[in-house]
Design a protein around this motif. Sequence first.
Motif, PDB file in Angstrom:
ATOM      1  N   ARG A 159       1.855  57.098  57.732  1.00 58.96           N
ATOM      2  CA  ARG A 159       0.782  57.535  56.828  1.00 58.96           C
ATOM      3  C   ARG A 159       1.245  58.671  55.919  1.00 58.96           C
ATOM      4  O   ARG A 159       0.904  58.720  54.740  1.00 58.96           O
ATOM      5  N   HIS A 160       2.022  59.598  56.492  1.00 57.91           N
ATOM      6  CA  HIS A 160       2.487  60.751  55.723  1.00 57.91           C
ATOM      7  C   HIS A 160       3.889  61.132  56.191  1.00 57.91           C
ATOM      8  O   HIS A 160       4.265  60.877  57.336  1.00 57.91           O
ATOM      9  N   GLN A 161       4.643  61.746  55.310  1.00 64.50           N
ATOM     10  CA  GLN A 161       5.955  62.277  55.658  1.00 64.50           C
ATOM     11  C   GLN A 161       5.786  63.705  56.152  1.00 64.50           C
ATOM     12  O   GLN A 161       5.260  64.558  55.440  1.00 64.50           O
ATOM     13  N   GLY A 162       6.208  63.965  57.382  1.00 66.62           N
ATOM     14  CA  GLY A 162       6.113  65.309  57.935  1.00 66.62           C
ATOM     15  C   GLY A 162       7.410  66.073  57.798  1.00 66.62           C
ATOM     16  O   GLY A 162       8.356  65.624  57.142  1.00 66.62           O
ATOM     17  N   ASP A 163       7.463  67.232  58.432  1.00 63.96           N
ATOM     18  CA  ASP A 163       8.666  68.065  58.358  1.00 63.96           C
ATOM     19  C   ASP A 163       9.413  68.119  59.686  1.00 63.96           C
ATOM     20  O   ASP A 163      10.330  68.903  59.848  1.00 63.96           O
ATOM     21  N   ARG A 164       9.026  67.273  60.632  1.00 68.64           N
ATOM     22  CA  ARG A 164       9.705  67.246  61.933  1.00 68.64           C
ATOM     23  C   ARG A 164      10.640  66.041  61.980  1.00 68.64           C
ATOM     24  O   ARG A 164      10.386  65.047  62.637  1.00 68.64           O
ATOM     25  N   ASN A 165      11.747  66.147  61.265  1.00 65.25           N
ATOM     26  CA  ASN A 165      12.689  65.043  61.238  1.00 65.25           C
ATOM     27  C   ASN A 165      13.375  64.896  62.592  1.00 65.25           C
ATOM     28  O   ASN A 165      13.872  65.875  63.165  1.00 65.25           O
ATOM     29  N   ALA A 166      13.396  63.694  63.091  1.00 68.01           N
ATOM     30  CA  ALA A 166      13.961  63.430  64.410  1.00 68.01           C
ATOM     31  C   ALA A 166      15.468  63.646  64.405  1.00 68.01           C
ATOM     32  O   ALA A 166      16.143  63.396  63.397  1.00 68.01           O
ATOM     33  N   PRO A 167      16.051  64.098  65.508  1.00 72.53           N
ATOM     34  CA  PRO A 167      17.508  64.214  65.602  1.00 72.53           C
ATOM     35  C   PRO A 167      18.156  62.831  65.670  1.00 72.53           C
ATOM     36  O   PRO A 167      17.536  61.864  66.129  1.00 72.53           O
ATOM     37  N   TYR A 168      19.393  62.761  65.242  1.00 78.73           N
ATOM     38  CA  TYR A 168      20.145  61.502  65.317  1.00 78.73           C
ATOM     39  C   TYR A 168      20.335  61.102  66.776  1.00 78.73           C
ATOM     40  O   TYR A 168      20.146  59.944  67.150  1.00 78.73           O
ATOM     41  N   MET A 169      20.728  62.050  67.588  1.00 82.26           N
ATOM     42  CA  MET A 169      20.791  61.887  69.042  1.00 82.26           C
ATOM     43  C   MET A 169      20.913  63.274  69.635  1.00 82.26           C
ATOM     44  O   MET A 169      21.145  64.254  68.923  1.00 82.26           O
ATOM     45  N   SER A 170      20.760  63.384  70.924  1.00 84.48           N
ATOM     46  CA  SER A 170      20.881  64.676  71.585  1.00 84.48           C
ATOM     47  C   SER A 170      22.354  65.072  71.712  1.00 84.48           C
ATOM     48  O   SER A 170      23.263  64.224  71.650  1.00 84.48           O
ATOM     49  N   LYS A 171      22.589  66.364  71.896  1.00 81.84           N
ATOM     50  CA  LYS A 171      23.963  66.829  72.127  1.00 81.84           C
ATOM     51  C   LYS A 171      24.523  66.206  73.405  1.00 81.84           C
ATOM     52  O   LYS A 171      25.708  65.894  73.486  1.00 81.84           O
ATOM     53  N   GLN A 172      23.658  66.034  74.379  1.00 82.17           N
ATOM     54  CA  GLN A 172      24.091  65.464  75.657  1.00 82.17           C
ATOM     55  C   GLN A 172      24.576  64.026  75.486  1.00 82.17           C
ATOM     56  O   GLN A 172      25.623  63.635  76.027  1.00 82.17           O
ATOM     57  N   GLY A 197      23.781  67.739  65.891  1.00 81.94           N
ATOM     58  CA  GLY A 197      23.351  68.521  64.742  1.00 81.94           C
ATOM     59  C   GLY A 197      22.936  67.696  63.548  1.00 81.94           C
ATOM     60  O   GLY A 197      22.515  68.245  62.527  1.00 81.94           O
ATOM     61  N   VAL A 198      23.037  66.367  63.655  1.00 79.08           N
ATOM     62  CA  VAL A 198      22.665  65.484  62.549  1.00 79.08           C
ATOM     63  C   VAL A 198      21.173  65.162  62.641  1.00 79.08           C
ATOM     64  O   VAL A 198      20.657  64.884  63.732  1.00 79.08           O
ATOM     65  N   ARG A 199      20.492  65.187  61.514  1.00 79.85           N
ATOM     66  CA  ARG A 199      19.075  64.840  61.471  1.00 79.85           C
ATOM     67  C   ARG A 199      18.883  63.493  60.790  1.00 79.85           C
ATOM     68  O   ARG A 199      19.721  63.055  60.000  1.00 79.85           O
ATOM     69  N   THR A 200      17.788  62.864  61.100  1.00 76.29           N
ATOM     70  CA  THR A 200      17.420  61.622  60.435  1.00 76.29           C
ATOM     71  C   THR A 200      16.396  61.924  59.334  1.00 76.29           C
ATOM     72  O   THR A 200      16.056  63.087  59.089  1.00 76.29           O
ATOM     73  N   ASN A 201      15.901  60.888  58.685  1.00 71.36           N
ATOM     74  CA  ASN A 201      14.893  61.035  57.640  1.00 71.36           C
ATOM     75  C   ASN A 201      13.490  60.696  58.133  1.00 71.36           C
ATOM     76  O   ASN A 201      12.532  60.721  57.357  1.00 71.36           O
ATOM     77  N   ALA A 202      13.359  60.364  59.404  1.00 71.39           N
ATOM     78  CA  ALA A 202      12.088  59.886  59.948  1.00 71.39           C
ATOM     79  C   ALA A 202      11.331  61.011  60.643  1.00 71.39           C
ATOM     80  O   ALA A 202      11.917  61.850  61.331  1.00 71.39           O
ATOM     81  N   THR A 203      10.018  61.008  60.484  1.00 68.38           N
ATOM     82  CA  THR A 203       9.156  62.011  61.101  1.00 68.38           C
ATOM     83  C   THR A 203       8.830  61.604  62.535  1.00 68.38           C
ATOM     84  O   THR A 203       8.265  60.527  62.770  1.00 68.38           O
ATOM     85  N   ALA A 204       9.202  62.449  63.475  1.00 62.23           N
ATOM     86  CA  ALA A 204       8.973  62.135  64.879  1.00 62.23           C
ATOM     87  C   ALA A 204       7.479  62.094  65.185  1.00 62.23           C
ATOM     88  O   ALA A 204       6.738  63.035  64.878  1.00 62.23           O
ATOM     89  N   GLY A 205       7.030  60.988  65.767  1.00 60.71           N
ATOM     90  CA  GLY A 205       5.652  60.852  66.201  1.00 60.71           C
ATOM     91  C   GLY A 205       4.628  60.670  65.101  1.00 60.71           C
ATOM     92  O   GLY A 205       3.419  60.770  65.352  1.00 60.71           O
ATOM     93  N   ALA A 206       5.070  60.378  63.876  1.00 60.69           N
ATOM     94  CA  ALA A 206       4.121  60.210  62.771  1.00 60.69           C
ATOM     95  C   ALA A 206       3.197  59.021  63.019  1.00 60.69           C
ATOM     96  O   ALA A 206       3.583  58.025  63.633  1.00 60.69           O
ATOM     97  N   ARG A 252      22.284  65.129  57.212  1.00 62.84           N
ATOM     98  CA  ARG A 252      21.193  64.177  57.355  1.00 62.84           C
ATOM     99  C   ARG A 252      21.678  62.796  56.933  1.00 62.84           C
ATOM    100  O   ARG A 252      22.406  62.654  55.952  1.00 62.84           O
ATOM    101  N   ILE A 253      21.280  61.780  57.690  1.00 68.06           N
ATOM    102  CA  ILE A 253      21.609  60.401  57.362  1.00 68.06           C
ATOM    103  C   ILE A 253      21.174  60.111  55.920  1.00 68.06           C
ATOM    104  O   ILE A 253      20.147  60.605  55.468  1.00 68.06           O
TER     105      ILE A 253
END
Length: 400
Positions: A104-117, A130-139, A60-61
């Motif tokens: 508003r809130h921190q979720g558990d769906r951390n966005a990927p750094y980028m796609s494998k493609q 396989g790298v994840r970010t710290n940001a919640t996707a669509g929060a 994770r970043i």
Amino acid sequence: MMLTSRKTRKTRTASRRAFAGAALLTALAVAQVPAVAATASGPAPAPAPAQHPGAGAADRIPAPTGKEPVGTKTLHLTDTSRPDPWKPAAGKRELMVTLWYPARHQGDRNAPYMSKQLSKAWLGQEQLGGVRTNATAGARPAPKARPLVVLSPGFGMSRASLTGLGEDLASRGYAVAALDHTYEAPVEFPGGRIEACEICKTPDFPAVVANRSKDIRFLLDQLTGPRGPLAVDARRIAVAGHSIGGASAVRALHDDPRVDAAVNLDGNFPPEFAGKVNKPVLLMGAQRAEVNDPGSEQDPRTNWDRTWKQLTGWKRWLDVPKGGHMTFTDAPWLVDRFGLPEGTPPDAVKRGYGTLHGPRSTALTRAYVGAFLDRHLRGTPSPLLDRPSPAYPEVTLLKK
């Protein structure tokens, strides 16, 4: 333009398909406008051993330093007012943008750094998928309008390369938009469509800087309009960029009256810059204290000395003598994690990364860019910008 041997061209082509290849290609492009730092003193850091990402914090970043939860969204925009300058047959100019913002809130769906493609298209491997970010996707965004910061990556680099900085700024209360400049690097669009770099073989860097300014101005139209995806404070806007993205940030500051301040992270300016800029500018570079190529406008010190005279507002010139051209991006952290490709030339490591590893590179970039933005978008002064700091002995204040 400097001529290169057939062997050198083959080496560059091969490195494009290895991890950190795009980063090293940018750092080695000595005939191009993006800055290339002089060789650092002392030995280059040993490449880290290659590792395979697994599930866990190691993939994770680095976590943001601010207090606010961070959300993220992706935008697909089309500028119907102009054809694409690099591929006219493609039609109107399409752009991809990543937003980071206080949530508003921190979720558990951390966005990927980028796609494998996209990782495969950019670096020749799927590791970054396989790298994840710290940001919640669509929060959901937190209430109230926030100061806006636009980020522009280096030539050949993905907007994802500025994720660590973008997330940190969002955690400190900024709305952040990182912009991919299509056909200047591999860019992934909805549905998995990837557009390759169309101008990497024969780039016209003055034209790139001018066109990036147009991309940024169009993005500002979308973000500050009545139907914008975030609540932003249109009275407080800055642009920051790495390499040619840094030169483009200052060009946008010159071109667009809505932009209040700009940060150039180790980017050389075109030979004929747009004109005087009477607004705040931070120049933060690596290995720029000495002239290493006398008489050359592409020498890092000479290039910034020439443009310094045209910056007539508040300004600072910071140098990281032991850093490298990629110090201000996610590349040092990624290299620490995955290692450099086998056979990377030692000079490429020195120029690209210096002797700093990921944690310090990340920390000092976040600290100084954040202090500059706090000062000029929020009116909060910081001693970091006025004198040397014992907390960051790697950073030298060259000019103010």
